[in-house]
Design an enzyme around this catalytic site. Structure first.
Site, PDB file in Angstrom:
ATOM      1  N   TYR A 173       0.858  -1.196   0.000  1.00 31.82           N
ATOM      2  CA  TYR A 173       0.000   0.000   0.000  1.00 31.82           C
ATOM      3  C   TYR A 173       0.887   1.235   0.000  1.00 31.82           C
ATOM      4  O   TYR A 173       1.884   1.292   0.725  1.00 31.82           O
ATOM      5  CB  TYR A 173      -0.877   0.019   1.260  1.00 31.82           C
ATOM      6  N   GLU A 207      -0.472   4.881  -0.391  1.00 30.56           N
ATOM      7  CA  GLU A 207      -1.304   6.074  -0.578  1.00 30.56           C
ATOM      8  C   GLU A 207      -0.442   7.329  -0.475  1.00 30.56           C
ATOM      9  O   GLU A 207       0.395   7.462   0.414  1.00 30.56           O
ATOM     10  CB  GLU A 207      -2.404   6.113   0.484  1.00 30.56           C
ATOM     11  N   ASP A 253      -7.568  13.907 -24.519  1.00 31.66           N
ATOM     12  CA  ASP A 253      -7.545  12.498 -24.139  1.00 31.66           C
ATOM     13  C   ASP A 253      -6.945  11.751 -25.333  1.00 31.66           C
ATOM     14  O   ASP A 253      -7.624  11.464 -26.310  1.00 31.66           O
ATOM     15  CB  ASP A 253      -8.965  12.021 -23.838  1.00 31.66           C
ATOM     16  N   THR A 255      -4.805   6.385 -21.612  1.00 27.36           N
ATOM     17  CA  THR A 255      -4.622   5.017 -21.155  1.00 27.36           C
ATOM     18  C   THR A 255      -3.207   4.603 -21.556  1.00 27.36           C
ATOM     19  O   THR A 255      -2.493   5.345 -22.237  1.00 27.36           O
ATOM     20  CB  THR A 255      -5.625   4.061 -21.821  1.00 27.36           C
ATOM     21  N   LYS A 293      -3.217   0.717 -25.118  1.00 31.18           N
ATOM     22  CA  LYS A 293      -3.667   0.697 -26.513  1.00 31.18           C
ATOM     23  C   LYS A 293      -2.435   0.780 -27.423  1.00 31.18           C
ATOM     24  O   LYS A 293      -1.612  -0.124 -27.421  1.00 31.18           O
ATOM     25  CB  LYS A 293      -4.680   1.813 -26.726  1.00 31.18           C
ATOM     26  N   ARG A 351      -2.797  -2.181 -18.443  1.00 27.53           N
ATOM     27  CA  ARG A 351      -4.036  -1.405 -18.356  1.00 27.53           C
ATOM     28  C   ARG A 351      -3.904  -0.420 -17.199  1.00 27.53           C
ATOM     29  O   ARG A 351      -4.031  -0.798 -16.026  1.00 27.53           O
ATOM     30  CB  ARG A 351      -5.230  -2.344 -18.144  1.00 27.53           C
TER      31      ARG A 351
END
Length: 470
Positions: A59, A61, A215, A241, A244, A250
């Site tokens: 973790y 954060e 985008d 993203t 692609k 991903r």
């Protein structure tokens, strides 16, 4: 209590035969088929190794140097390396641009960017979905139903393509923007086969007092390889993203301007961009918790591959293959939106054939060719739209060249013939049409030829000789 060796150090095949078996089936499907979904790609074995690493245990954060939990010394190094490589990939000055690599994917990246710079119910403008836009750019139906959270929380007015040419109508966009006065103009799409006029968009944004966000999810790999125009010269924020045309895991990224703004006429004091803190705060704690460190490491690996001459060759080949496919289909008399492409995809208008995209998608899937139904301008239904979207990145990643995509055009032409024959014999109603798919010999023959063709090419990411199913 079971020992660590018993519960924690056994392979997937031993722990969960069902999931292992399904993954093996999926690997075989990928290897044996022709993958033409424009938003998909095949990533490398190195990326997959990072995704399946012990980094998933941690973790973290916060951002490097300012975490909520301890024990992040190596996680910080990984994230900083990823950020540095992201800026390198797009030739960005770290004094002028920053990047957040924590978004889980593209849609969360977009919503985080909106949250950073907009108040609820602010006005936005993005390309309409039937014109090749994306759900997260504010889409709602013609009946007013708000589909995306973007349209729920912000007031959206779409701009569109010219119905005759298929190109974005920038004059109409400017006219709408001056009336609507959006706070944010969004450019970039999911099914637009042409490049973008970022300079014109910047001028429109400045004229109506809007920020400009790109985008670039679909074309990010082409932008990195300088095979598409770069949005960074003209945009305030750029999202993407990473799975692609960038050929990574991903995940998502948000790039933002930093440092001094260009001085306005008559301005005497320097003003700085304030996106950095807003973007970082929007990602965490506003919308996400701990980042997925295995994704960030895998993205760093992919970006290292992007920063090579080999990737530039790959991106150039994507464009050449998409153009070859579009040309081959047009030679057969089919209608391709904008009569071709400048990027990685073509949008195929099936309406002159009296076919719908969902029928062609289904026939192709049964022939082991994956593409997706897609709206074209004027469509009212997303479930039975008038076109299909066809992309080149994935099969280019497997080493295909122009002549191979010309062969794919032959396969697609046969799929169309099969679809037309079934519709003629059984009718247009889907329940009747589906009857013609059962035990269809032409379809079975096409599938066999497709699989023979596809399995003749290398497969990145995993060793096909060790697969359970061949």
């Amino acid at each position: 209590m079971a020992s660590v060796k018993e519960w924690g150090n056994q392979p997937l095949s031993a722990v969960d035969e069902e999931i292992f078996d399904l993954i093996e089936h999926e690997k075989a499907r990928q290897w044996k088929g022709i993958e033409l979904i424009a938003s998909e790609n095949f990533t490398s074995q190195a990326v997959i190794e990072a995704l399946g690493s012990a980094l998933t245990n941690k973790y973290s954060e916060g951002i490097p140097g300012n975490r909520y939990y301890g024990g992040n010394e190596f996680i910080d190094q990984i994230e900083n390396l990823c950020r540095s490589r992201a800026l390198q990939a797009y030739r960005l000055d770290p004094e002028r641009w920053g990047v957040n690599v924590q978004p889980y994917s593209g849609s969360p990246a977009n919503f985080a960017a909106y949250t950073a710079v907009l108040e609820p119910h602010s006005r936005i403008m993005g390309l309409d979905l039937p014109s090749g836009g994306h759900l997260t750019h504010g889409y709602y139906t013609s009946g007013g139903k708000k589909i995306s959270a973007t349209s729920i929380y912000f007031e959206s007015l779409p701009y569109k393509v010219d119905p005759k040419t298929g190109y974005i109508d920038y004059d109409r966009l400017e006219e709408k923007a001056m009336d609507f006065r959006p706070k944010l103009i969004i450019c970039g799409g999911s099914a637009y086969p042409r490049d973008w006029d970022y300079a014109r968009l910047r001028a429109i944004a400045d004229k109506c007092g809007a920020l400009l966000l790109c985008d670039m999810a679909h074309i990010s790999g082409l932008v990195a390889a300088e095979e598409a125009k770069s949005p960074f010269e003209h945009c305030d924020i750029v999202t993407t993203t990473t799975h692609k045309s960038l050929r990574g895991p991903r995940a998502g990224m948000i790039f933002y301007r930093k440092g001094p703004k260009p001085p306005k006429k008559g301005q005497t004091t320097e003003e700085n961009y304030d996106f950095e803190d807003k973007v970082n705060f929007a990602v965490f704690p506003s919308l996400q918790g701990g980042p997925h460190n295995h994704q960030i490491a895998a993205l760093a690996v992919a970006l290292k591959q992007v920063n090579t001459p080999e990737f530039k060759v790959y991106a150039k080949q994507i464009r050449a293959n998409a153009a070859a496919l579009g040309d081959a289909l047009m030679k057969k008399g089919y209608k391709i939106v904008t009569d071709g492409t400048e990027n990685h995809l073509i949008l195929w208008d099936l309406r002159p054939l009296a076919l719908t995209g969902n029928k062609v998608e289904k026939v192709c899937e049964l022939a082991h060719i994956t593409l997706n139904k897609n709206a074209v301008f004027g469509d009212s239904s997303a479930l039975a739209p008038g076109g299909v979207r066809v992309g080149a990145p994935a099969m280019t990643a497997r080493g295909l060249k122009e002549k191979d995509f010309e062969q794919i055009a032959e396969f697609l032409g046969r799929a169309i013939d099969i679809t037309l024959a079934i519709q003629k014999q059984h009718g247009k109603m889907l329940r009747d049409f589906n009857k013609g798919l059962v035990d269809n010999k032409e379809l079975a023959n096409l599938k066999a030829e497709v699989e023979k063709f596809a399995t003749s090419f290398d497969m990145p990411g995993f060793d096909v000789t060790s697969m359970k199913y061949h």
